[in-house]
Every structure is written in structure tokens, then in C-alpha cells.
Design a protein around this motif. Structure first.
Motif, PDB file in Angstrom:
ATOM      1  N   VAL A 160       0.862  -1.189   0.000  1.00 36.76           N
ATOM      2  CA  VAL A 160       0.000   0.000   0.000  1.00 36.76           C
ATOM      3  C   VAL A 160       0.895   1.234   0.000  1.00 36.76           C
ATOM      4  CG1 VAL A 160      -1.806   1.256   1.230  1.00 36.76           C
ATOM      5  CG2 VAL A 160      -1.727  -1.252   1.334  1.00 36.76           C
ATOM      6  N   ASP A 161       0.738   2.035  -1.036  1.00 38.76           N
ATOM      7  CA  ASP A 161       1.531   3.260  -1.132  1.00 38.76           C
ATOM      8  C   ASP A 161       0.647   4.434  -0.721  1.00 38.76           C
ATOM      9  OD1 ASP A 161       3.930   4.532  -1.694  1.00 38.76           O
ATOM     10  OD2 ASP A 161       3.405   4.944  -3.781  1.00 38.76           O
ATOM     11  N   GLY A 162       1.239   5.407  -0.036  1.00 38.82           N
ATOM     12  CA  GLY A 162       0.443   6.536   0.442  1.00 38.82           C
ATOM     13  C   GLY A 162       0.547   7.743  -0.473  1.00 38.82           C
ATOM     14  N   GLY A 202       3.596   9.813  -0.889  1.00 43.02           N
ATOM     15  CA  GLY A 202       4.759   9.199  -1.538  1.00 43.02           C
ATOM     16  C   GLY A 202       5.436  10.122  -2.539  1.00 43.02           C
ATOM     17  N   GLY A 203       6.641   9.739  -2.930  1.00 46.45           N
ATOM     18  CA  GLY A 203       7.430  10.566  -3.835  1.00 46.45           C
ATOM     19  C   GLY A 203       7.418  10.036  -5.252  1.00 46.45           C
ATOM     20  N   THR A 204       8.035  10.789  -6.141  1.00 48.34           N
ATOM     21  CA  THR A 204       8.190  10.397  -7.541  1.00 48.34           C
ATOM     22  C   THR A 204       9.237  11.314  -8.154  1.00 48.34           C
ATOM     23  OG1 THR A 204       7.083  10.240  -9.669  1.00 48.34           O
ATOM     24  CG2 THR A 204       6.282  11.943  -8.191  1.00 48.34           C
ATOM     25  N   CYS A 209       4.034  -1.569   3.103  1.00 48.08           N
ATOM     26  CA  CYS A 209       3.533  -0.206   2.880  1.00 48.08           C
ATOM     27  C   CYS A 209       4.702   0.752   2.702  1.00 48.08           C
ATOM     28  CB  CYS A 209       2.645   0.261   4.019  1.00 48.08           C
ATOM     29  SG  CYS A 209       3.533   0.698   5.496  1.00 48.08           S
ATOM     30  N   ALA A 210       4.413   1.876   2.080  1.00 41.60           N
ATOM     31  CA  ALA A 210       5.431   2.909   1.895  1.00 41.60           C
ATOM     32  C   ALA A 210       4.782   4.269   2.021  1.00 41.60           C
ATOM     33  CB  ALA A 210       6.086   2.779   0.519  1.00 41.60           C
ATOM     34  N   GLY A 211       5.506   5.193   2.590  1.00 42.32           N
ATOM     35  CA  GLY A 211       5.020   6.563   2.752  1.00 42.32           C
ATOM     36  C   GLY A 211       5.796   7.268   3.841  1.00 42.32           C
ATOM     37  N   LYS A 212       6.902   7.878   3.456  1.00 53.72           N
ATOM     38  CA  LYS A 212       7.726   8.694   4.354  1.00 53.72           C
ATOM     39  C   LYS A 212       8.237   7.923   5.573  1.00 53.72           C
ATOM     40  CE  LYS A 212       6.703  13.160   4.470  1.00 53.72           C
ATOM     41  NZ  LYS A 212       5.962  14.434   4.574  1.00 53.72           N
ATOM     42  N   VAL A 213       8.617   6.676   5.328  1.00 59.22           N
ATOM     43  CA  VAL A 213       9.206   5.897   6.427  1.00 59.22           C
ATOM     44  C   VAL A 213      10.676   6.295   6.554  1.00 59.22           C
ATOM     45  CG1 VAL A 213       9.864   3.590   7.190  1.00 59.22           C
ATOM     46  CG2 VAL A 213       7.632   3.967   6.112  1.00 59.22           C
ATOM     47  N   ILE A 214      11.050   6.777   7.710  1.00 58.91           N
ATOM     48  CA  ILE A 214      12.421   7.216   7.952  1.00 58.91           C
ATOM     49  C   ILE A 214      12.988   6.554   9.207  1.00 58.91           C
ATOM     50  CG2 ILE A 214      13.845   9.209   8.658  1.00 58.91           C
ATOM     51  CD1 ILE A 214      13.182   9.369   5.720  1.00 58.91           C
TER      52      ILE A 214
HETATM   53  C1  FMN Z   1      12.548   9.181  -7.680  1.00 62.46           C
HETATM   54  C2  FMN Z   1      11.407   8.258  -7.415  1.00 62.46           C
HETATM   55  C3  FMN Z   1      11.039   7.326  -8.377  1.00 62.46           C
HETATM   56  C4  FMN Z   1       9.989   6.458  -8.148  1.00 62.46           C
HETATM   57  N1  FMN Z   1       9.656   5.503  -9.090  1.00 62.46           N
HETATM   58  C5  FMN Z   1       8.678   4.608  -8.825  1.00 62.46           C
HETATM   59  C6  FMN Z   1       8.404   3.551  -9.727  1.00 62.46           C
HETATM   60  O1  FMN Z   1       9.039   3.389 -10.761  1.00 62.46           O
HETATM   61  N2  FMN Z   1       7.406   2.689  -9.391  1.00 62.46           N
HETATM   62  C7  FMN Z   1       6.678   2.802  -8.238  1.00 62.46           C
HETATM   63  O2  FMN Z   1       5.820   1.971  -7.968  1.00 62.46           O
HETATM   64  N3  FMN Z   1       6.944   3.790  -7.358  1.00 62.46           N
HETATM   65  C8  FMN Z   1       7.920   4.684  -7.617  1.00 62.46           C
HETATM   66  N4  FMN Z   1       8.215   5.654  -6.696  1.00 62.46           N
HETATM   67  C9  FMN Z   1       7.436   5.693  -5.440  1.00 62.46           C
HETATM   68  C10 FMN Z   1       8.186   4.978  -4.314  1.00 62.46           C
HETATM   69  O3  FMN Z   1       8.433   3.645  -4.644  1.00 62.46           O
HETATM   70  C11 FMN Z   1       7.420   4.999  -2.996  1.00 62.46           C
HETATM   71  O4  FMN Z   1       6.266   4.210  -3.129  1.00 62.46           O
HETATM   72  C12 FMN Z   1       7.007   6.382  -2.537  1.00 62.46           C
HETATM   73  O5  FMN Z   1       7.990   7.335  -2.799  1.00 62.46           O
HETATM   74  C13 FMN Z   1       6.730   6.378  -1.032  1.00 62.46           C
HETATM   75  O6  FMN Z   1       7.884   6.040  -0.325  1.00 62.46           O
HETATM   76  P1  FMN Z   1       8.841   7.147   0.363  1.00 62.46           P
HETATM   77  O7  FMN Z   1       7.950   8.104   1.053  1.00 62.46           O
HETATM   78  O8  FMN Z   1       9.679   6.327   1.299  1.00 62.46           O
HETATM   79  O9  FMN Z   1       9.619   7.781  -0.724  1.00 62.46           O
HETATM   80  C14 FMN Z   1       9.268   6.537  -6.929  1.00 62.46           C
HETATM   81  C15 FMN Z   1       9.635   7.483  -5.963  1.00 62.46           C
HETATM   82  C16 FMN Z   1      10.690   8.322  -6.198  1.00 62.46           C
HETATM   83  C17 FMN Z   1      11.076   9.317  -5.122  1.00 62.46           C
END
Ligand code: FMN
Length: 589
Positions: free
Chosen positions: A368-370, A373-375, A414-419
Motif C-alpha cells: 500500500v503506497d500513500g 509518496g514521492g516520484t 507499505c510505503a510513505g515517508k518511512v524514515i
Molecule cells: C525518484 C522516485 C522514483 C519512483 N519511481 C517509482 C516507480 O518506478 N514505481 C513505483 O511503484 N513507485 C515509484 N516511486 C514511489 C516509491 O516507490 C514509494 O512508493 C514512494 O515514494 C513512497 O515512499 P517514500 O515516502 O519512502 O519515498 C518513486 C519514488 C521516487 C522518489
């Protein structure tokens, strides 16, 4: 229209300007440059180096001023020739000035200085203890803590593991079950593609994962040559573009999938439905960025726009998706197959669960992604306002699976700003079996949160394809940092688990975490957040929280669409599609 009365004691700027006749004060800087040219021409001291420097400067600035007046793109430069450039300069250095001098330690943008420092300290192996006491305000609403025990436990190792796909030998009730379960760490590298990350970043992440014995998710850009160098465990993400397993028309290709999926380095397959930063959007890597290496990994032509559609072409209904899962599991030789998504319409998620119940096919895991989350890059409306945050998504997913009697068959990540270790403990208390971090590991690589990922000008070489810029990221050193960040975070998690008197972080529940709700009241998370009884969704829904009573009946295993018109915002359920509101138990203690 009302006007603000002017303080008669305050001198009027317009008055001052009137005193100067109609001379536009804003041209002063430009005027001074021209004046300097005239004065310097008059002095004409060609023997002095200073004269030359001053003249060159005055001439260049005067030319800049003429150019500013003539250009038509920037109104600010036409009105403020020469001087207007200061605005662009300060805008340019604003993020750094803000980060170094203005931002407070706990201000999150998106990660606070305190969070970033923690990652840097753990990654570098520097002391991460805090002197003098917490900087958090324990009296503020939202402050949380984990209850400790009078009889702490003593654990031998911090290397907490979770079986995905079932314990070896344990009976599995899924159709064509997993035969190669994976024993994952409870903390892994989240999906980030080669393409959004540099080659050196991928090399360092994978080496770090290999050294530390944890998993590295490829992201949707598939498996590049850089993923294979150090042999760290891979979770291969298969998204709607089917990179690494596609036909020329972008559809799914069985043979290519089988070849990659059967590689021993690939431990699990993750179907990407959506990611929190831009759910429902899809993406495009412009042709200019499709280098030969990226094209090789993705199986697309060099230099041609590389498109990730917003939905999959291999299935269009929940039941079809379950059959796709079982197909991938078979083709991979029995490896765990799951999916990643950010919660959107509750009835679509319920439709997937109904499809699991109808077909008997269950994914081995769900991530589960929040929305937090980043990109690499996302439209601002999507990154700010689309998708459920991880807490709400995780709670609904966990509780639906419990209610449907499927939770034991499916591991939850799950993922979402886990530090920090507390972040992991908290999400495990809400139902996760493990956590992934994307940006946490980027910080471990040396990312300084410059937020220039989309420009290709990453100052630390993490998110750039520029060969020179990525040389700044020295793989062996940064791989050590990745390993150390993981190691020290799990060491801290071990200490938390010990302090709570438990044996494994999976034993942490919502009964262990307390939250301040007002100045004078605190509540256990178990009393604030939903907890559904095992199997409750298989019987009458009357006593279940609103989200289930409203939307479970609308979901069908045969369609992602709601089966009847979705009720409008009924007065008694205003805001009912927001999971926290509807997930709250009927009564809180
Ligand atoms: C630079 C970057 C690239 C990402 N590329 C993908 C991706 O290709 N596929 C995907 O499912 N999520 C991608 N994500 C989302 C992360 O996998 C993650 O789900 C999201 O950032 C939440 O985690 P975080 O808060 O620890 O960063 C990307 C995130 C970042 C920051």
C-alpha cells in the motif's frame, strides 16, 4: 470598494517620486550603469587594472539593461532593467537559503531537517543520539508514543524477517500457490526506476541491499544492467508499460517475462497498479531521455517517447487480474506475486477482494503506497490531492482482508515517508508486515532534498542521467551508507521492540501506541482506528463501519465499476468516502 486609510505621518513613496518629476525610479540601476560608463570614459585611466574591470562591468551591465528593455518575455525586466535580475537570482537560491538558514528542525518539506539528519547520521555511522531531551512537544495534539514494558525483552538480532508467499512447508490455500517463498527483511528499498535514478544510484542501492541482506525494488523501469552487477535481491516491478516483458505494441509478452522472472536474483514480482504520488495518471519518459541503456532495460526503442499507460492492458476486471497473478506466478516458477497500489475508490479495492474470494486466487503480497509518496515528477494536483494517505489505505486494506478471512494468506507492505524505526513500528501496528522506503534510501545515498529530480540537474548525482553529475556519487562509499542506514534503523527498531517487551515488530499492535487527541486526553490507536473482526465481512454488514456498509455491496468481482449509483454525500455520512472518517469505530473508549 474600501480603501485602507493612509497614515498621514508615513511619507508617501508617490510623493517622493513626484518630487523627482516623472523620472521612473525603477530605472535607477540601469541609469547608474550608463552613468558609470560615461564617468569611466571621462576618466579614461587605461593604465589602471581597476579602470578596466570597472569599465567592463559597467559596459556589460549597460548592455544587459538595453537587452532587458528590448526583450518581451519578462515584464519584470522591462520595468526593472538590470535590477530585475536580482529577483531571478534570489528565486534561484531560495531553496538553499531556506534550507540552511530559515527552516526549523521539525518543519517537513517534505522531510524535516531532523528526519534528514537522522538518515545522514545512520548512513554515515555517526552517533544518532539526541542530547538534552525531545524537541517534540508532548503536549501537542497528534503527539504519539509507544508504551514500554516494565520487563523489557532481550533480542539476539535486529535482522527481523517476514515470509512472503507462505512459510516453507506451510499449507497455502491460494490456487497454484507460491512454491518459492521469500524471507524478506521488514525494511526494504521501495520501487524507483533506473531512469528516474542514475546508474550509480542503482548500483549503490543494489550493492547496499546485497551487503545488508534486504530487497531492492526495480521500479517500473524494469531490470537494468546496473541492477545485476552486485546481485542484491530484486523485486521486479511490472507496470502498465510492461517494461522488460513487452511486445512492440506495448502488450504483455510471456517469453520475455519468463526469462527475467526466472532469474535467481529476482525474488518477487510486483504488479504496479498505481503509486501514491500520481495514482491514475500513468507517465511518459520523453524520447530525449531514452538512452541506449534505458531502452535496453525497458525493451523499447532508443530516443522514442516511452509511455506508461494509466491502466493495464493484460486485464480489465478484478477476476481477470487474479488470473493474471496466477499466470505470472506460474511463469516465474512459483515466485511470490503481488501488487502495489494507492487506495482510491473503496469499491474498486473491495472488488479485488471479492475476486479473491470468488476465484480462490490470492496475491502473495500487497504493497500500500500513500499519497504522501514521492516520484521523479508528477502533476501538482495529483501529488497534492489524489489518493489516500498511507494510514488510511493501510487500515482499509488490512481490515478488509481480516474481514474477508484472507489476511493470513497475504503479506502486507507499505510505503510513505518511512524514515525512523518508530515509523516502521507504527505502520506495523496498523497492519503492515513490512515497510519500504524510497526517499529515505535516496537520502542515505546523499540526496539533499534539492527537489530538482525532474530537471536532470540533481546536485548529488542521485536522480540524473548526466554522466558527469553522477560521478559525484561514488558507488562503494554510498553502498556502505545504504547498508548502514538499513542496519542502524533496524537496530533502533530492535530497541523499540525490546522496550515494549516484545519479540518481533509484527507483535506491535494498535494497542501499543498512544496518541494525544486533546490537551487533556490521550487514546490508544486501537480505540481511535478501525479494527474489524476476523471474517466479519462474510456475514451481515449492519454492525460494520460505514465504508463497508456503503460500498461493499456495490463491489463486484467482475468489474471495477460500482454496481449501483454510488450514494451521494448523505447527511449522516458527510465525508464518508474518506477512510479515516468511515473507519473510525462506532464508539471510542
Ligand atoms: C525518484 C522516485 C522514483 C519512483 N519511481 C517509482 C516507480 O518506478 N514505481 C513505483 O511503484 N513507485 C515509484 N516511486 C514511489 C516509491 O516507490 C514509494 O512508493 C514512494 O515514494 C513512497 O515512499 P517514500 O515516502 O519512502 O519515498 C518513486 C519514488 C521516487 C522518489
Amino acid at each position: 470598494m474600501s480603501t485602507i486609510p493612509r497614515d498621514p505621518a508615513r511619507p508617501s513613496l508617490h510623493g517622493a517620486r513626484r518630487g523627482l518629476g516623472r523620472y521612473p525610479v525603477r530605472y535607477s540601476a540601469f541609469g547608474l550603469c550608463l552613468l558609470a560608463v560615461l564617468v569611466l570614459a571621462f576618466i579614461h585611466d587605461t593604465a589602471s587594472a581597476w579602470w578596466w574591470i570597472a569599465t567592463a562591468l559597467a559596459v556589460v551591465l549597460s548592455v544587459v539593461g538595453f537587452r532587458d528593455l528590448a526583450q518581451t518575455r519578462h515584464a519584470i525586466l522591462r520595468n526593472y532593467p538590470v535590477l530585475g535580475h536580482l529577483r531571478f537570482f534570489f528565486e534561484f537560491i531560495r531553496p538553499e537559503i531556506r534550507q540552511y538558514f530559515i527552516e526549523s528542525d521539525n518543519e517537513t518539506l517534505p522531510f524535516s531537517r531532523a528526519q534528514r539528519s537522522l538518515v545522514y547520521q545512520r548512513a554515515k555511522g555517526e552517533p544518532d543520539n539526541r542530547p538534552f531531551g525531545t524537541q517534540l512537544d508532548a503536549g501537542l495534539q497528534g503527539y504519539e508514543w509507544i508504551n514500554h514494558s516494565m520487563s523489557p525483552s532481550k533480542l539476539a538480532s535486529h535482522d527481523f524477517r517476514v515470509w512472503i508467499g507462505g512459510r516453507p512447508g506451510a499449507p497455502s490455500s491460494s490456487v497454484e500457490p507460491c512454491t518459492q517463498p521469500y524471507e524478506a527483511s521488514v525494511f526494504n528499498i521501495s520501487a524507483m526506476s533506473f531512469g528516474s535514478l542514475s546508474a550509480n544510484a542503482i548500483l549503490a542501492l543494489n550493492k547496499g541491499a546485497a551487503q545488508g541482506g534486504f530487497a531492492h525494488d526495480t521500479g517500473e523501469g524494469s531490470i537494468s544492467r546496473h541492477h545485476r552487477v552486485h546481485g542484491g535481491d530484486l523485486i521486479w516491478e511490472v507496470a502498465s508499460g510492461y517494461f522488460g516483458c513487452r511486445n512492440d505494441d506495448g502488450s504483455f509478452n510471456e517469453e520475455k517475462f519468463t526469462a527475467n522472472a526466472r532469474e535467481p536474483q529476482v525474488k518477487m514480482i510486483e504488479i504496479k497498479l498505481s503509486q501514491g504520488a500520481k495514482p491514475g495518471h500513468g507517465g511518459i519518459l520523453p524520447g530525449t531521455k531514452v538512452t541506449p541503456e534505458i531502452a535496453e532495460a525497458r525493451g523499447v526503442p532508443v530516443g522514442v517517447d516511452c509511455i506508461s499507460p494509466s491502466s493495464h492492458s493484460a486485464f480489465s476486471t478484478p477476476v481477470e487480474m487474479m488470473h493474471f497473478i496466477v499466470r505470472l506466478r506460474r511463469l516465474s516458477g512459483g515466485k511470490p506475486v503481488g501488487f502495489k497500489f494507492c487506495l482510491g475508490h473503496p469499491w474498486e479495492w473491495f472488488a479485488l477482494v471479492k475476486a479473491m474470494l470468488q476465484t480462490g486466487i490470492t496475491p502473495d503480497f500487497i504493497v500500500v503506497d500513500g499519497a504522501e509518496g514521492g516520484t521523479g515528477a508528477a502533476p501538482v494536483e495529483f501529488t497534492d490531492h489524489v489518493g489516500a494517505p498511507v494510514q488510511e489505505g493501510l487500515l482499509l486494506v488490512h481490515n478488509t482482508l481480516v474481514g474477508a478471512g484472507l489476511r493470513k494468506r497475504i503479506s502486507l507492505g507499505c510505503a510513505g515517508k518511512v524514515i525512523s524505526a518508530f515509523d516502521i513500528a507504527r505502520y506495523m501496528a496498523l497492519g503492515a508486515d513490512w515497510c519500504n522506503a524510497g526517499r529515505g534510501f535516496m537520502l542515505a545515498l546523499g540526496c539533499i532534498q534539492a527537489q530538482t529530480c525532474h530537471t536532470g540537474n540533481c546536485p548529488t548525482g542521485v536522480t540524473t542521467q548526466d554522466p558527469q553529475r553522477q560521478q559525484a556519487l561514488v558507488v562503494p562509499d554510498k553502498a556502505e551508507r545504504v547498508t548502514r542506514f538499513h542496519h542502524h534503523t533496524l537496530e533502533a527498531l530492535k530497541e523499540l521492540v525490546q522496550a515494549a517487551g516484545l519479540e518481533h515488530p509484527q507483535q506491535i499492535t494498535a494497542h501499543h501506541i498512544v496518541r494525544r487527541v486533546t490537551d487533556t486526553e490521550v487514546r490508544l490507536l486501537s480505540n481511535l482506528l478501525l479494527q474489524v473482526e476476523a471474517g466479519a465481512l462474510l456475514g451481515p454488514l449492519d454492525e460494520l463501519p460505514t465504508v463497508f456498509r456503503l460500498y461493499w455491496p456495490l463491489a463486484s468481482a467482475d468489474s471495477f465499476r460500482a454496481q449501483e449509483a454510488v450514494p451521494g454525500p448523505a447527511p449522516q455520512h458527510a465525508g464518508a468516502t474518506l477512510p479515516t472518517a468511515v473507519l473510525a469505530p462506532r464508539s471510542s473508549l
